[in-house]
Structures are given as structure tokens and as C-alpha cells.
Design a protein around this motif. Sequence first.
Motif, PDB file in Angstrom:
ATOM      1  N   GLY A  51       0.815  -1.217   0.000  1.00 19.67           N
ATOM      2  CA  GLY A  51       0.000   0.000   0.000  1.00 19.67           C
ATOM      3  C   GLY A  51       0.841   1.256   0.000  1.00 19.67           C
ATOM      4  N   ALA A  52       1.912   1.255   0.797  1.00 17.69           N
ATOM      5  CA  ALA A  52       2.786   2.430   0.866  1.00 17.69           C
ATOM      6  C   ALA A  52       3.423   2.727  -0.480  1.00 17.69           C
ATOM      7  N   MET A  53       3.910   1.682  -1.166  1.00 15.74           N
ATOM      8  CA  MET A  53       4.561   1.900  -2.459  1.00 15.74           C
ATOM      9  C   MET A  53       3.554   2.221  -3.561  1.00 15.74           C
ATOM     10  N   ALA A  54       2.337   1.724  -3.424  1.00 22.13           N
ATOM     11  CA  ALA A  54       1.318   1.977  -4.447  1.00 22.13           C
ATOM     12  C   ALA A  54       0.756   3.394  -4.360  1.00 22.13           C
ATOM     13  N   TYR A  55       0.536   3.876  -3.145  1.00 16.70           N
ATOM     14  CA  TYR A  55      -0.107   5.178  -2.968  1.00 16.70           C
ATOM     15  C   TYR A  55       0.866   6.296  -2.620  1.00 16.70           C
ATOM     16  N   GLY A  56       1.966   5.938  -1.955  1.00 13.79           N
ATOM     17  CA  GLY A  56       2.859   6.949  -1.411  1.00 13.79           C
ATOM     18  C   GLY A  56       2.328   7.446  -0.078  1.00 13.79           C
ATOM     19  N   THR A  57       3.216   7.715   0.864  1.00 13.06           N
ATOM     20  CA  THR A  57       2.825   8.274   2.164  1.00 13.06           C
ATOM     21  C   THR A  57       3.747   9.451   2.458  1.00 13.06           C
ATOM     22  N   GLN A  58       3.653   9.979   3.665  1.00 13.71           N
ATOM     23  CA  GLN A  58       4.514  11.096   4.041  1.00 13.71           C
ATOM     24  C   GLN A  58       5.996  10.703   3.977  1.00 13.71           C
ATOM     25  N   THR A  59       6.285   9.408   4.146  1.00 12.90           N
ATOM     26  CA  THR A  59       7.663   8.921   4.171  1.00 12.90           C
ATOM     27  C   THR A  59       8.040   8.133   2.932  1.00 12.90           C
ATOM     28  N   VAL A  74      -4.014  -3.284  -5.922  1.00 12.36           N
ATOM     29  CA  VAL A  74      -3.469  -1.966  -6.279  1.00 12.36           C
ATOM     30  C   VAL A  74      -3.186  -1.868  -7.771  1.00 12.36           C
ATOM     31  N   SER A  75      -3.012  -3.027  -8.426  1.00 11.40           N
ATOM     32  CA  SER A  75      -2.710  -2.998  -9.866  1.00 11.40           C
ATOM     33  C   SER A  75      -3.913  -2.601 -10.710  1.00 11.40           C
ATOM     34  N   ASN A 101      -5.829   0.047 -10.328  1.00 10.24           N
ATOM     35  CA  ASN A 101      -5.978   1.486 -10.536  1.00 10.24           C
ATOM     36  C   ASN A 101      -4.731   2.323 -10.287  1.00 10.24           C
ATOM     37  N   ASP A 102      -3.776   1.807  -9.525  1.00 17.67           N
ATOM     38  CA  ASP A 102      -2.745   2.696  -9.003  1.00 17.67           C
ATOM     39  C   ASP A 102      -1.314   2.438  -9.458  1.00 17.67           C
ATOM     40  N   VAL A 103      -0.973   1.193  -9.759  1.00 16.27           N
ATOM     41  CA  VAL A 103       0.420   0.868 -10.050  1.00 16.27           C
ATOM     42  C   VAL A 103       0.444  -0.458 -10.804  1.00 16.27           C
ATOM     43  N   SER A 104       1.454  -0.675 -11.641  1.00 15.08           N
ATOM     44  CA  SER A 104       1.561  -1.975 -12.302  1.00 15.08           C
ATOM     45  C   SER A 104       2.380  -2.924 -11.432  1.00 15.08           C
ATOM     46  N   ILE A 105       2.265  -4.224 -11.700  1.00 14.49           N
ATOM     47  CA  ILE A 105       3.012  -5.221 -10.937  1.00 14.49           C
ATOM     48  C   ILE A 105       3.754  -6.148 -11.897  1.00 14.49           C
ATOM     49  N   ASP A 106       4.689  -6.910 -11.354  1.00 17.04           N
ATOM     50  CA  ASP A 106       5.523  -7.771 -12.194  1.00 17.04           C
ATOM     51  C   ASP A 106       4.719  -8.875 -12.865  1.00 17.04           C
ATOM     52  N   MET A 107       3.903  -9.599 -12.099  1.00 22.45           N
ATOM     53  CA  MET A 107       3.131 -10.713 -12.663  1.00 22.45           C
ATOM     54  C   MET A 107       2.192 -11.249 -11.590  1.00 22.45           C
ATOM     55  N   PRO A 108       1.126 -11.951 -12.003  1.00 16.61           N
ATOM     56  CA  PRO A 108       0.334 -12.662 -10.994  1.00 16.61           C
ATOM     57  C   PRO A 108       1.164 -13.835 -10.493  1.00 16.61           C
ATOM     58  N   ALA A 109       1.064 -14.131  -9.231  1.00 14.83           N
ATOM     59  CA  ALA A 109       1.898 -15.207  -8.692  1.00 14.83           C
ATOM     60  C   ALA A 109       1.200 -15.863  -7.514  1.00 14.83           C
ATOM     61  N   GLY A 110       1.600 -17.085  -7.250  1.00 17.10           N
ATOM     62  CA  GLY A 110       1.070 -17.826  -6.125  1.00 17.10           C
ATOM     63  C   GLY A 110       2.196 -18.597  -5.461  1.00 17.10           C
ATOM     64  N   PRO A 111       1.869 -19.643  -4.710  1.00 23.93           N
ATOM     65  CA  PRO A 111       2.897 -20.445  -4.047  1.00 23.93           C
ATOM     66  C   PRO A 111       3.887 -21.039  -5.045  1.00 23.93           C
ATOM     67  N   SER A 112       5.112 -21.244  -4.602  1.00 25.43           N
ATOM     68  CA  SER A 112       6.182 -21.751  -5.463  1.00 25.43           C
ATOM     69  C   SER A 112       5.975 -23.230  -5.785  1.00 25.43           C
TER      70      SER A 112
END
Length: 427
Positions: A189-197, A219-220, A222-233
Motif C-alpha cells: 500500500g505504501a509503495m502503491a499510494y505513497g505516504t509522508q515517508t 493496487v494494480s 488502478n494505481d500501479v503496475s506489478i511484475d506478474m500474478p503469482a502464487g505459491p512456489s
Amino acid sequence: MKTYINPPENTWQEILKRPLFDVSDLYGKVQAILTEIRQKGDQALREFTAKFDGAEIDRFEVSAEETYAADDLISDNLKAAIDIAANNIKIFHAAQKPEIRKIETVPGVTCWQKAVAIEKVGLYIPGGTAPLFSTVLMLAIPAQIAGCKEIVLCSPPNKEGKIHPAILYAAKVAGVTQIYKLGGVQAIGAMAYGTQTVPKVDKIFGPGNQFVMAAKQLVSMNDVSIDMPAGPSEVLVVADESSNPAFVASDLLSQAEHGADSQVILVADQPSTIEKIKAEVEAQVAVLPRKELAEKALSHSVLIAIDNPQQRIALINEYAPEHLIISTKNYIEISEQVINAGSVFLGELTPESAGDYASGTNHTLPTNGWARSYSGVNLDSFLKKITFQEITKEGLKKIGLAIELMAEAEQLEAHKNAVTLRLRKIE
């Protein structure tokens, strides 16, 4: 582990089903946390970090002093190993730099692409059951090679409010520009929206548990792109009568020890091969420090014997594994027929561990069958391609009429007019 002997093809989908977990209320819970972070910023981050990580954090950003102090907290041998891995990852990813090629599609019409780095990227590095400092190298090094201006890293703190020193050392080696003591949904959330810090980034990378994955997906939208959909290894190992049972068992267990939700698949030529490997698995798992996690993963894993070589290949491509290990005498022949896999390991001397750490390839890979349509992280993941075109008088005369006719057929008169006016001018 369940064993299947020559299962009919119409049963494969059921046999190869990934572990399912109840996520009926997952997205609602995660969205509520994300909403609070968007509204309250750093205050929400402090509250959630105290609640989920048991740490009271005044300053989220890791100072330069903390980063350099980490050097003294890990052994020289481990630092040397990290340096070797970093160098190999750098060599492999640097070779992926795209060249600009200008193409003249017809005389007078020149088109080309230019690769431009994504300016701000966010890297999520898990630090729960295992501090994944190797993932720092896998994500930050290609980001640095690509030319990303800001490389922001978030990793959960321990109860003393500190990040594992190996993560900090790897971050320094790999060129991370900012490090924050944040884990879980609050980091995303912090990296997607940005905060005071924490600054807002343009794309988020990295693995995580189901809460982290749900946050990335939300978050992908509306706000930011992501590397890929992923689940357990997951891993699928192919073995035959020539395979070393101890090696194959160690490969299966190296995946199983990731966590209870990991999946392990063995595809062999005959039941006797399976029995030899199964005995080795039972012997090796008994002495693993993460025995309990590995045994849980093995409980929903499967062993499959198929005597038809073409059916074995068809099953591999049906499953589309994140990791594929081909430990057979004819591994090259099999590999040439693989069309769905994240990363492939060839021959009995090539364990998955090599790709996880130090061979140079990237270990951030598509899981859950996404290898059918996604690549693993590579240099392109940190680049965007901008297209350019330049048209001369000669070029416009050659393609102008085609543009006019197509625009007119689509009833887009202004599109047609943009060409018509220019053609009148140059004629």
C-alpha cells in the motif's frame, strides 16, 4: 504424496490441481487495510506494523549507517557468495539490453522503438520464515542495469525493528536507493499510494504470502503496475532410470521446504524409478531443519509414472511449472519440446538452487500455470518501449491513400483529413 501410474489424459487437470486455500474473505480484509493506508499514510503504517510485525517503528527508512553496519553482522564468506551471485546476475541481465533498430517499412517511412527505464520501481522482499536476500539481487540488479532512477525496497522488520543484515548488504551491492522497514500489505500500500515517508512507485515487484499477492492484485487495478500474478512456489522434476535418486529427492525437497503451500510434482518413466526417489525423499526430509513445512508441502504433492515419452512432455506443458528440472539421459531432446515453463534446469548437475542463487538467471518466475502466458522477471520487466516514426514526402505519398481509405471506412473523417491536408500541401 499420491502416486499415479499412467493416468488418462482427461484426469491430468484434477491430478495437477494446485493447492487451494479459502480466500473468500481475503480480498475484503486486504482492501480494508489498503484503504486505511491511503487515508492515514504513515500513521496507518505504524499501526499495522505494530499489529502484524510486533515492532514499534518511529523511522521507517533505513539509514546509511544501518546499511553499512550490516557488513559486520554477516560473515565474509557469505558476503563473498553474495558478490559472486551478484556478478553472475549482472552479466546475464546486461546481455539482455535491447538495441535500437530503425526500420524503413517503405521508402520514406521509418519506424523504431526506444527502450526507456521505468523511473521508480518498488521491490518487496519477504523476511518471514526465510529472509530472501537473494531476491534483492534478482530484482535490484536488473533495475539498476535498466537505468531506473529510484529503486525502493521494503522488507518487514523483526520485533526489534531491524531488517536482516544480509538483505541490507545485498541491497547495497545491488544499488537499491531507498530501504524501508515495512512488510505485508502495508508495504504494498505504501509503495502503491505513497505516504509522508514512502514514495509512490510506478511498478511493484517481488514475492510474498497470499496477503501480499492479494494486495498487489488490488493496487494494480488502478494505481500501479506489478511484475506478474503469482502464487505459491512449485517444481516439476522429470526423472528416468538413469537419474540419481538422491539428487532428484534433494530437488523435490528444496522446493517443498519453501512452505506448506508449495507444490512438488515428480514425473517418471516407470514405478520403480518413483520408488527409489520416494525412499530418498523420506530419508532426507527426516533431517531437514524445516521438516514440518516440507512434509506439509509433500502431503499435497504427486508422483506420476508415465511410460509414453510424448505423454510425459504433454503433461509438462499442461502443468506449466514455475521450475522444471529435467534430470534424464535425453534432457536436451525433452527440453526442445517444452513450451510452458518459467525456468528450466537441464541435467543431473543443474539443481534449481543454482537458478535460485548464483547461476545468473532470475528466480522471480510465473507460478500457478501463468508460465503459459508470462515470462519470468528479466531486463525488459524494468523497461518500457516507446515507438517513434518519421515520414517524408515520399513516404506520405506511398501510404497516404491507404490511410485515407481506411479512415473513411471507419467513418473517422478527421483522421482522413489529417492526411488529405498534408498531401495537398506537398503535391
